[in-house]
Design a protein around this motif. Structure first.
Motif, PDB file in Angstrom:
ATOM      1  N   GLN A  23      -9.403 -23.677 -79.498  1.00  0.00           N
ATOM      2  CA  GLN A  23      -9.859 -24.879 -79.070  1.00  0.00           C
ATOM      3  C   GLN A  23     -11.105 -24.966 -78.317  1.00  0.00           C
ATOM      4  N   LEU A  24     -11.335 -23.929 -77.537  1.00  0.00           N
ATOM      5  CA  LEU A  24     -12.831 -23.398 -76.643  1.00  0.00           C
ATOM      6  C   LEU A  24     -13.691 -23.467 -77.988  1.00  0.00           C
ATOM      7  N   GLU A  25     -13.646 -22.746 -78.842  1.00  0.00           N
ATOM      8  CA  GLU A  25     -14.513 -22.458 -79.865  1.00  0.00           C
ATOM      9  C   GLU A  25     -15.093 -23.873 -80.525  1.00  0.00           C
ATOM     10  N   LYS A  26     -14.225 -24.803 -80.682  1.00  0.00           N
ATOM     11  CA  LYS A  26     -14.388 -26.176 -81.379  1.00  0.00           C
ATOM     12  C   LYS A  26     -15.064 -26.974 -80.462  1.00  0.00           C
ATOM     13  N   LYS A  27     -14.923 -26.991 -79.295  1.00  0.00           N
ATOM     14  CA  LYS A  27     -15.596 -27.502 -78.149  1.00  0.00           C
ATOM     15  C   LYS A  27     -17.084 -26.922 -78.044  1.00  0.00           C
ATOM     16  N   LEU A  28     -17.368 -25.630 -77.966  1.00  0.00           N
ATOM     17  CA  LEU A  28     -18.691 -24.967 -78.006  1.00  0.00           C
ATOM     18  C   LEU A  28     -19.307 -25.454 -79.080  1.00  0.00           C
ATOM     19  N   ALA A  29     -18.801 -25.268 -80.192  1.00  0.00           N
ATOM     20  CA  ALA A  29     -19.644 -25.730 -81.547  1.00  0.00           C
ATOM     21  C   ALA A  29     -19.972 -27.095 -81.453  1.00  0.00           C
ATOM     22  N   LEU A 184     -10.045 -24.579 -68.131  1.00  0.00           N
ATOM     23  CA  LEU A 184     -10.176 -22.960 -68.225  1.00  0.00           C
ATOM     24  C   LEU A 184      -9.952 -22.427 -66.947  1.00  0.00           C
ATOM     25  N   SER A 185      -9.619 -21.318 -66.854  1.00  0.00           N
ATOM     26  CA  SER A 185      -9.186 -20.452 -65.733  1.00  0.00           C
ATOM     27  C   SER A 185     -10.492 -19.739 -65.312  1.00  0.00           C
ATOM     28  N   GLY A 186     -10.700 -19.509 -64.101  1.00  0.00           N
ATOM     29  CA  GLY A 186     -11.944 -18.909 -63.587  1.00  0.00           C
ATOM     30  C   GLY A 186     -12.205 -17.687 -64.363  1.00  0.00           C
ATOM     31  N   LYS A 187     -11.047 -16.723 -64.633  1.00  0.00           N
ATOM     32  CA  LYS A 187     -11.337 -15.459 -65.228  1.00  0.00           C
ATOM     33  C   LYS A 187     -11.859 -15.433 -66.563  1.00  0.00           C
ATOM     34  N   ARG A 188     -12.120 -16.705 -67.319  1.00  0.00           N
ATOM     35  CA  ARG A 188     -12.608 -16.529 -68.528  1.00  0.00           C
ATOM     36  C   ARG A 188     -14.131 -16.881 -68.532  1.00  0.00           C
ATOM     37  N   ILE A 189     -14.819 -17.038 -67.268  1.00  0.00           N
ATOM     38  CA  ILE A 189     -16.157 -17.634 -66.989  1.00  0.00           C
ATOM     39  C   ILE A 189     -17.243 -16.435 -67.631  1.00  0.00           C
ATOM     40  N   ALA A 190     -16.616 -15.059 -67.277  1.00  0.00           N
ATOM     41  CA  ALA A 190     -17.604 -14.015 -67.774  1.00  0.00           C
ATOM     42  C   ALA A 190     -17.741 -13.895 -68.976  1.00  0.00           C
ATOM     43  N   LYS A 191     -16.639 -14.129 -69.981  1.00  0.00           N
ATOM     44  CA  LYS A 191     -16.774 -14.037 -71.266  1.00  0.00           C
ATOM     45  C   LYS A 191     -17.466 -15.141 -71.895  1.00  0.00           C
ATOM     46  N   LEU A 192     -17.250 -16.315 -71.299  1.00  0.00           N
ATOM     47  CA  LEU A 192     -18.103 -17.636 -71.716  1.00  0.00           C
ATOM     48  C   LEU A 192     -19.432 -17.436 -71.555  1.00  0.00           C
ATOM     49  N   ALA A 194     -21.122 -14.689 -71.747  1.00  0.00           N
ATOM     50  CA  ALA A 194     -21.920 -13.861 -73.052  1.00  0.00           C
ATOM     51  C   ALA A 194     -22.037 -14.669 -74.255  1.00  0.00           C
ATOM     52  N   ASP A 195     -21.632 -15.934 -74.278  1.00  0.00           N
ATOM     53  CA  ASP A 195     -21.659 -16.540 -75.606  1.00  0.00           C
ATOM     54  C   ASP A 195     -23.319 -17.099 -75.846  1.00  0.00           C
ATOM     55  N   PRO A 196     -23.696 -16.733 -76.824  1.00  0.00           N
ATOM     56  CA  PRO A 196     -25.178 -17.133 -77.061  1.00  0.00           C
ATOM     57  C   PRO A 196     -25.482 -18.570 -76.907  1.00  0.00           C
ATOM     58  N   ARG A 197     -24.491 -19.435 -77.244  1.00  0.00           N
ATOM     59  CA  ARG A 197     -24.998 -20.949 -77.055  1.00  0.00           C
ATOM     60  C   ARG A 197     -25.093 -21.296 -75.691  1.00  0.00           C
ATOM     61  N   ILE A 198     -24.502 -20.702 -74.677  1.00  0.00           N
ATOM     62  CA  ILE A 198     -24.678 -20.926 -73.303  1.00  0.00           C
ATOM     63  C   ILE A 198     -26.032 -20.490 -72.789  1.00  0.00           C
ATOM     64  N   ALA A 199     -26.887 -21.592 -72.362  1.00  0.00           N
ATOM     65  CA  ALA A 199     -28.112 -21.283 -71.998  1.00  0.00           C
ATOM     66  C   ALA A 199     -28.385 -20.893 -70.436  1.00  0.00           C
ATOM     67  N   ALA A 217     -24.102 -13.856 -65.462  1.00  0.00           N
ATOM     68  CA  ALA A 217     -25.413 -14.514 -65.946  1.00  0.00           C
ATOM     69  C   ALA A 217     -26.227 -13.335 -66.165  1.00  0.00           C
ATOM     70  N   GLY A 218     -26.700 -12.667 -65.037  1.00  0.00           N
ATOM     71  CA  GLY A 218     -27.662 -11.536 -64.959  1.00  0.00           C
ATOM     72  C   GLY A 218     -27.421 -10.672 -66.126  1.00  0.00           C
ATOM     73  N   LYS A 219     -26.220 -10.194 -66.263  1.00  0.00           N
ATOM     74  CA  LYS A 219     -25.808  -9.385 -67.523  1.00  0.00           C
ATOM     75  C   LYS A 219     -26.280  -9.797 -68.924  1.00  0.00           C
ATOM     76  N   ASN A 220     -26.165 -11.090 -68.994  1.00  0.00           N
ATOM     77  CA  ASN A 220     -26.529 -11.414 -70.311  1.00  0.00           C
ATOM     78  C   ASN A 220     -28.015 -12.368 -70.238  1.00  0.00           C
ATOM     79  N   LEU A 221     -28.769 -12.006 -69.232  1.00  0.00           N
ATOM     80  CA  LEU A 221     -30.138 -12.373 -68.869  1.00  0.00           C
ATOM     81  C   LEU A 221     -30.277 -13.803 -69.211  1.00  0.00           C
ATOM     82  N   LYS A 222     -29.366 -14.732 -68.194  1.00  0.00           N
ATOM     83  CA  LYS A 222     -29.462 -15.903 -68.466  1.00  0.00           C
ATOM     84  C   LYS A 222     -29.705 -16.657 -66.986  1.00  0.00           C
ATOM     85  N   LYS A 223     -30.249 -17.878 -66.829  1.00  0.00           N
ATOM     86  CA  LYS A 223     -30.424 -18.309 -65.587  1.00  0.00           C
ATOM     87  C   LYS A 223     -29.294 -18.774 -64.907  1.00  0.00           C
ATOM     88  N   SER A 224     -29.286 -18.819 -63.660  1.00  0.00           N
ATOM     89  CA  SER A 224     -28.081 -19.431 -62.899  1.00  0.00           C
ATOM     90  C   SER A 224     -28.748 -20.039 -61.468  1.00  0.00           C
TER      91      SER A 224
END
Length: 454
Positions: A23-29, A184-192, A194-199, A217-224
């Protein structure tokens, strides 16, 4: 658990299922697809959407406010005020973003150059329960106007407010995916993250949550952008209008049952006026009506949850055990629901929890100090740096004090208050980045240089 629990009764009202990975993948797409077209819309099209969101909020104010009060216990009049504030945020960006997003010319001797603010993609918003519409509006409005799209991971205890925001955007005519609610639960934020679609990622919440999101965010070189806790100093100088300061201190500390990052948590008063201030402040807390937050005559409503109440009570008891004194309140109210007395603590020293920790509830820490220098030193003796206030009839003196305070925002002779046209954010452990005003629209854009040769 993603659920509505009414803090007035401590009873569960409604539960919601967390999204599966599929379901999450469908929403991100869908959000990613929406960005590809939304980024190419005109400022006028985006503005029309936000103006309609604001209009719908005002038309549905009673329904929207009732949801806030149901889910987190805010007094209904304050919930209605929050809805109005949100509408003003959407209107502000709808009306001003054309100017904010204009190309910025750079004078050069050989040709032409300018900076263009361009959208970057999906912005993930991780938002708190204490202002369930307003916190989201502050992130959503500037980013939707900039051409980004927003995915919201709201606090798990305000799921109906989260769904309502998505519905408002849908009803206002937003294409599917421009604003998406994610259960979503907070524990899934780190994985999210890492998704390249999240800028980009933005969080308002606790230090622990902010640290975790910043790491991802830093690990994935993304602005926060982070807006975290606060222990704001409310300084009353010896030439202040004491009655005004008392009134503002009461509103600044106990509005939203003290559950605000920018609440006046540490009240610091010069000795010359300390006794007068404290007695008048104490009187403000006596005889207040406790009851149903849906009743407009209620003055003390519940805290957000039993867990929040127990944590606050633990901090207060530990501080008193270490030698502090309760002037008013200091315990839970014996009735159904998560009710805690409006409280003033005095005699606080560095060894006590109340000195260093954020008290997120209706408890004011009171300090009497000998002079202006001592007030500034005490105000700065904290790891937090969100906001603060200074009261003095001499405005230049107050500005001088404000200049020496290590915080992101200082208000003089008034409470710190969120306004669409004023930047909001802190320093030190209170986070980084800014929301609102022209600065808020610049956080998640590509400041693209375009250089044209002569």
């Amino acid at each position: 658990m993603i659920q509505t629990t009414n803090p007035y009764t401590n009873k569960v009202v409604k539960t919601f299922d967390e999204l599966s990975d599929v379901q999450l993948e469908k929403k991100l797409a869908k959000a990613h697809k929406a960005f590809q077209s939304w980024r190419n819309t005109t400022i006028a099209e985006r503005s029309a959407l936000l103006l309609e969101v604001a209009s719908l909020m005002r038309k549905r104010k009673a329904e929207l406010a009732a949801l806030i009060t149901l889910e987190m216990g805010k007094l209904i009049a304050q919930s209605e005020a929050e809805v109005e504030m949100c509408a003003s945020v959407y209107e502000y960006y709808a009306k001003n973003s054309s100017a904010f997003l204009k190309d910025r010319p750079i004078e050069i001797p050989d040709g032409k150059a300018f900076v263009r603010l361009s959208p970057i993609g999906i912005i993930l918003a991780v938002e708190p329960w204490n202002y369930p519409y307003n916190q989201v509006a502050r992130l959503a409005a500037p980013n939707v106007m900039a051409g980004n799209v927003v995915c919201l991971k709201h606090a798990s205890n305000v799921p109906q407010c989260a769904a309502m925001i998505e519905k408002l955007f849908k009803d206002a005519g937003a294409p599917e995916g421009v604003f998406t609610n994610l259960y979503l639960s907070g524990k899934r934020i780190a994985k999210l993250a890492a998704d390249p679609r999240i800028a980009g990622l933005s969080l308002t919440g606790s230090e622990a949550a902010g640290s975790s999101l910043a790491e991802a965010a830093g690990k994935n070189l993304k602005k926060s952008v982070l807006e975290l806790g606060g222990s704001d100093a409310f300084i009353v100088l010896d030439d202040a209008d004491v009655d005004l300061a008392v009134e503002k201190a009461f509103l600044g500390r106990f509005s939203n049952t003290g559950q605000a990052c920018t609440s006046a948590k540490r009240i610091i008063v010069l000795q010359k006026v300390a006794d007068e201030f404290l007695e008048k402040f104490r009187q403000k807390l006596i005889g207040l009506k406790v009851g149903d937050p849906m009743d407009k005559t209620t003055q003390i409503g519940p805290m957000v949850s039993e867990e929040a109440l127990k944590n606050l009570d633990k901090q207060v008891k530990a501080t008193v055990k270490a030698g502090a004194r309760i002037l008013v309140g200091g315990k839970r109210i014996k009735r159904e629901g998560a009710f805690y007395e409006f409280t003033i603590i005095t005699g606080i020293t560095k060894e006590m929890p109340a000195y260093h920790e954020e008290l997120f509830g209706p408890v004011a820490s009171f300090y009497s100090v000998k002079d202006e220098a001592a007030a500034i030193a005490l105000a700065n003796d904290t790891g937090f740096g969100l906001g603060g206030a200074v009261f003095s009839k001499n405005k230049e003196r107050a500005i001088n004090v404000a200049n020496q305070m290590d915080t992101g925002m200082i208000f003089i002779n008034e409470n710190l208050a969120s306004r669409p046209d004023l930047p909001f954010g802190g320093t030190k452990r209170s986070g980084y980045g800014r929301e609102l005003s022209a600065l808020g629209i610049e956080e998640f854009v590509n400041k693209k240089l375009i250089r044209v040769a002569k």
